[in-house]
Design a protein around this motif. Structure first.
Motif, short mmCIF file in Angstrom:
data_model
loop_
_atom_site.label_atom_id
_atom_site.label_comp_id
_atom_site.label_asym_id
_atom_site.label_seq_id
_atom_site.Cartn_x
_atom_site.Cartn_y
_atom_site.Cartn_z
N UNK A 110 -2.29 -5.87 3.76
CA UNK A 110 -1.64 -4.44 3.71
C UNK A 110 -0.97 -4.07 4.48
N UNK A 111 0.83 -4.35 3.51
CA UNK A 111 1.62 -3.54 3.97
C UNK A 111 2.04 -2.21 3.56
N UNK A 112 2.71 -1.42 4.24
CA UNK A 112 3.63 -0.17 4.18
C UNK A 112 4.60 -0.38 2.70
N UNK A 113 4.49 0.40 1.73
CA UNK A 113 5.21 -0.27 0.10
C UNK A 113 6.15 0.62 0.08
N UNK A 114 6.52 1.85 0.85
CA UNK A 114 6.66 3.26 1.03
C UNK A 114 8.83 2.98 0.16
N UNK A 115 9.16 3.63 -0.79
CA UNK A 115 10.43 3.21 -1.32
C UNK A 115 10.62 1.70 -2.20
N UNK A 116 9.14 1.51 -1.75
CA UNK A 116 9.98 -0.19 -2.34
C UNK A 116 10.53 -0.48 -3.76
N UNK A 143 1.06 -1.76 0.16
CA UNK A 143 -0.14 -0.34 0.10
C UNK A 143 1.30 1.34 -0.01
N UNK A 144 0.93 2.25 -1.33
CA UNK A 144 1.87 3.02 -1.57
C UNK A 144 0.90 4.26 -0.42
N UNK A 145 2.43 4.76 0.90
CA UNK A 145 1.86 5.82 1.50
C UNK A 145 3.10 7.03 1.31
N UNK A 146 2.66 7.64 1.67
CA UNK A 146 3.45 9.32 2.09
C UNK A 146 5.08 9.45 2.91
N UNK A 147 5.48 9.84 3.14
CA UNK A 147 6.88 9.96 3.76
C UNK A 147 5.94 10.21 4.96
N UNK A 148 4.96 10.86 5.28
CA UNK A 148 4.45 11.20 6.50
C UNK A 148 3.37 10.26 7.10
N UNK A 149 3.33 9.35 6.19
CA UNK A 149 2.87 7.85 7.03
C UNK A 149 1.40 8.10 6.13
N UNK A 150 0.67 8.46 5.64
CA UNK A 150 -0.19 8.93 5.19
C UNK A 150 -0.49 8.05 3.47
N UNK A 151 -2.09 7.86 4.03
CA UNK A 151 -1.80 6.35 2.39
C UNK A 151 -1.95 7.32 1.17
N UNK A 152 -0.95 7.17 0.59
CA UNK A 152 -1.02 7.94 -0.84
C UNK A 152 -2.17 7.93 -1.48
N UNK A 153 -2.04 8.82 -3.07
CA UNK A 153 -3.06 8.73 -3.85
C UNK A 153 -3.43 7.38 -4.36
N UNK A 154 -2.90 7.01 -5.23
CA UNK A 154 -3.16 5.48 -5.25
C UNK A 154 -3.69 4.18 -4.30
N UNK A 155 -3.90 4.60 -2.96
CA UNK A 155 -4.03 3.51 -2.40
C UNK A 155 -4.97 2.82 -2.42
N UNK A 156 -6.48 4.07 -2.70
CA UNK A 156 -7.74 3.29 -3.20
C UNK A 156 -8.26 2.27 -4.36
N UNK A 157 -7.07 2.54 -4.98
CA UNK A 157 -6.93 2.11 -6.33
C UNK A 157 -6.15 0.24 -6.42
N UNK A 158 -5.63 0.65 -5.13
CA UNK A 158 -4.58 -0.78 -4.94
C UNK A 158 -5.72 -1.26 -4.09
N UNK A 159 -6.36 -0.50 -3.47
CA UNK A 159 -7.40 -1.75 -2.22
C UNK A 159 -8.37 -1.78 -3.58
#
Length: 134
Positions: free
Chosen positions: A88-94, A56-72
């Protein structure tokens, strides 16, 4: 089994039965994955996962990113078809980590094309496994 869902491609990774090591498996066009339930059923049949992990794409501040709803939305379709539980797990910067790793392994930008998603899935699956063992 982990899925790095992108707008064009979805990377897939699995782990060993001891849940210690993740491995990249393949990349599937996201449209094909959703259009043909047999692809998901075949993956589940071949690899026999107990749970599906979705980045689940998250922003650097830990909030769900704009693509999160599409991913869900896509993840919930995969969960429904597979009949397995999903997390769902944080995929930030993967994806960036995957690119750095592949570059360090000597791959050119051209060689990386189409493979970054499955390596990113491997990376966040490994992080998930490591967090479970703490």
């Amino acid at each position: 089994m982990a899925f790095d869902i992108g707008s064009k491609r979805t990377g897939i990774a699995i782990c060993d039965s001891a849940e210690k090591v993740s491995s990249a498996v393949k990349v599937v066009p996201t449209a094909d994955l959703l259009a043909d339930a047999r692809i998901i059923k075949r993956l589940v049949e071949d690899w026999e996962p107990e749970v599906l992990i979705f980045g689940l794409p998250k922003t650097l501040s830990g909030e769900e990113g704009p693509q999160a709803s599409n991913i869900r939305k896509v993840a919930n379709q995969i969960i429904s078809i597979s009949g397995l539980p999903g997390k769902f797990v944080d995929e930030r910067l993967s994806s960036k980590e995957a690119k750095v790793y592949m570059h360090e392994c000597g791959m050119s930008e051209r060689d990386m094309r189409g493979k970054i998603d499955m390596v990113a899935a491997q990376i966040f699956l490994q992080s998930y496994l490591e967090s479970k063992s703490i």
